[in-house]
Design an enzyme around this catalytic site. Structure first.
Site, PDB file in Angstrom:
ATOM      1  N   ARG A 169      37.780  14.242  42.437  1.00 54.82           N
ATOM      2  CA  ARG A 169      37.787  12.811  42.094  1.00 54.82           C
ATOM      3  C   ARG A 169      37.787  11.981  43.379  1.00 54.82           C
ATOM      4  NH1 ARG A 169      40.978  14.569  37.297  1.00 54.82           N
ATOM      5  NH2 ARG A 169      42.824  14.863  38.566  1.00 54.82           N
ATOM      6  N   ASP A 198      33.933  10.371  25.632  1.00 56.09           N
ATOM      7  CA  ASP A 198      34.763  11.510  25.235  1.00 56.09           C
ATOM      8  C   ASP A 198      34.871  11.529  23.706  1.00 56.09           C
ATOM      9  OD1 ASP A 198      36.840  13.353  27.080  1.00 56.09           O
ATOM     10  OD2 ASP A 198      37.310  13.304  24.947  1.00 56.09           O
ATOM     11  N   ASN A 222      29.992  12.306  21.089  1.00 59.02           N
ATOM     12  CA  ASN A 222      29.599  13.614  21.603  1.00 59.02           C
ATOM     13  C   ASN A 222      28.642  13.410  22.791  1.00 59.02           C
ATOM     14  OD1 ASN A 222      28.305  16.081  22.037  1.00 59.02           O
ATOM     15  ND2 ASN A 222      28.545  16.661  19.880  1.00 59.02           N
ATOM     16  N   CYS A 265      34.219  25.044  34.115  1.00 54.12           N
ATOM     17  CA  CYS A 265      35.547  25.663  34.256  1.00 54.12           C
ATOM     18  C   CYS A 265      35.591  26.985  33.494  1.00 54.12           C
ATOM     19  CB  CYS A 265      36.647  24.716  33.804  1.00 54.12           C
ATOM     20  SG  CYS A 265      36.495  24.187  32.105  1.00 54.12           S
TER      21      CYS A 265
END
Ligand code: SAH
Length: 396
Positions: free
Chosen positions: A212, A250, A279, A340
């Site tokens: 970030r 989100d 979505n 991730c």
């Protein structure tokens, strides 16, 4: 202590200090089956004891190593030493500052399989996700209290993988005060409210902290799309870096409500932020259809690949969003794309992104290879701990 006898050559992982023994590596167990989380000795075909670990009778990962020193019994003093070592490894990172948020214990990589502990401005949030971690919860909690002054310790053992361990979710106060609905934390020059009781994971995606901060250097005057925004993490960094406008997308209305409060908390103008509940796949297509474009796009999706069987589909998912995003970027734009999924390694992720660039007919150069923040330190012996990878790209 019960002895677990390994098949010939199956001590290979232990000799490389990898902390897992899979069920297929075990030749036999002495006596009755150990209890969940019971400490067992791992013995190779030459009758040498190589390690002591916790038994997980229901998991494919049958034993997780506490120590490679067979004389070091996991007791109160052992857990105290482990917590102390974890803090020592982070002593340059300012992880205990009163308004800091940071990972203090990173499971296997800190010699404590199944134990994750994060610090949020005076509160600790702990996860005990394996049978061994669960069994020793009181000793580990005592070690945390001994070494880390805090207002409270809250348990968030509610991760999906616990079902493989035969463990039910468990959440609640382990010590001290109940955390408030929103804890205010600081990350570099950013402030965020974190809901450690209802939020994802332990409340915040601490692993993205350095990314970030880095991104905020690339957002001056930019029109930014913060896809998979959660509570606004990257978008707020972008705005503080001088972005003109940020669109956060989100699926979670709760996350977006907190994003809205985080925008105000950072003294940013609400007019410069659009919060879209939806979505990402659909929102990206809608932007394409309406010919909307951006200068910077962040793609930080949840884990797409849970198992090897899901790897192909996951790879397609990563490629689809990268392809859609590349089509929306103005020339000279910036793409920050992440995975991730531990099963998608950095090499594969680079190939997936290269495939998207080819299909989008865009020239893409990597400015930075990204990984988790240093408080999420990873043991070289445990590559599985290195799950987060990302690429910060310049797009022509
Ligand atoms: N970048 C964030 C963390 C993102 S975590 C940060 O820095 O804090 C992934 C987020 O994606 C979660 O908030 C989840 O609610 C959201 N999500 C999952 N699938 C989604 C989808 N298909 N479309 C939009 N959001 C989604």
């Amino acid at each position: 202590m019960k002895r677990i006898l390994l098949k010939k050559t199956r001590d290979f992982s232990l000799l490389h200090r990898h902390p897992w023994i899979l069920s297929g590596a075990i030749a036999s167990t002495e006596g009755d089956a150990p209890e969940p989380g019971e400490t067992v000795a791992l013995v190779n075909a030459d009758n040498q004891t190589l390690a002591l670990g916790a038994w997980s009778g229901e998991s494919q990962i049958r034993v997780r190593v506490w120590t490679f020193n067979p004389d070091e019994i996991p007791d109160a003093a052992f857990f105290s030493r482990r917590v102390s070592a974890a803090l020592n490894a982070r002593r340059h990172l300012d992880v205990l500052a009163p308004d800091a948020a940071a990972r203090l214990i990173n499971a296997e990589s800190d010699g404590l399989p199944g134990v994750t502990v994060d610090h949020y401005a005076g509160f600790l949030v702990a996860q005990f996700t394996t049978a061994g971690a669960h069994r020793f919860k009181p000793l580990i909690t005592a070690a945390l209290r001994e070494h880390i002054p805090c207002r409270g310790i809250y348990e968030r053992s509610d991760v999906a993988t616990m079902t493989y361990e035969g463990l039910a979710p468990q959440c609640g106060v382990l010590h001290g005060e109940t955390p408030p609905y929103a804890i205010e934390i600081r990350e570099d020059n950013r402030r965020y409210l974190v809901d450690v009781i209802r939020g994802h994971k332990t409340g915040f995606y601490l692993d993205q902290r350095a990314n970030r901060q880095l991104l905020s250097r690339f957002t001056r005057d930019a029109d930014v799309l913060n896809a998979f925004s959660y509570t606004g993490g990257f978008g707020i960094a972008a705005a503080l870096g001088g972005a003109r406008h940020v669109t956060h997308v989100d699926l979670s209305a709760d996350a977006l409500r907190l994003a809205q409060r985080n925008i105000a908390l950072n003294n940013l103008s609400a007019d410069a932020h659009t919060l879209t509940e939806g979505n990402v796949f659909e929102v990206l297509r809608a932007c394409r259809d309406s010919r909307k474009t951006f200068d910077v796009i962040i793609l930080d999706p949840p884990k797409f690949a849970d198992s090897r069987a899901a790897l192909m589909k996951a790879s397609r998912g990563y490629k689809d969003i990268a392809l859609l995003a590349l089509k929306l970027l103005r020339p000279g734009g910036i793409l920050a794309t992440f995975s991730c999924s531990g099963l998608v390694d950095a090499g594969l992720f680079r190939k997936i992104t290269a495939g998207a660039a080819l299909d989008a007919n865009r020239d893409v150069r990597v400015l930075h290879h990204l990984t988790a923040a240093p408080d999420h330190l990873t043991s070289l012996a445990f590559p599985e701990g290195d799950y987060l990878k990302g690429l910060l790209c310049a797009v022509q």
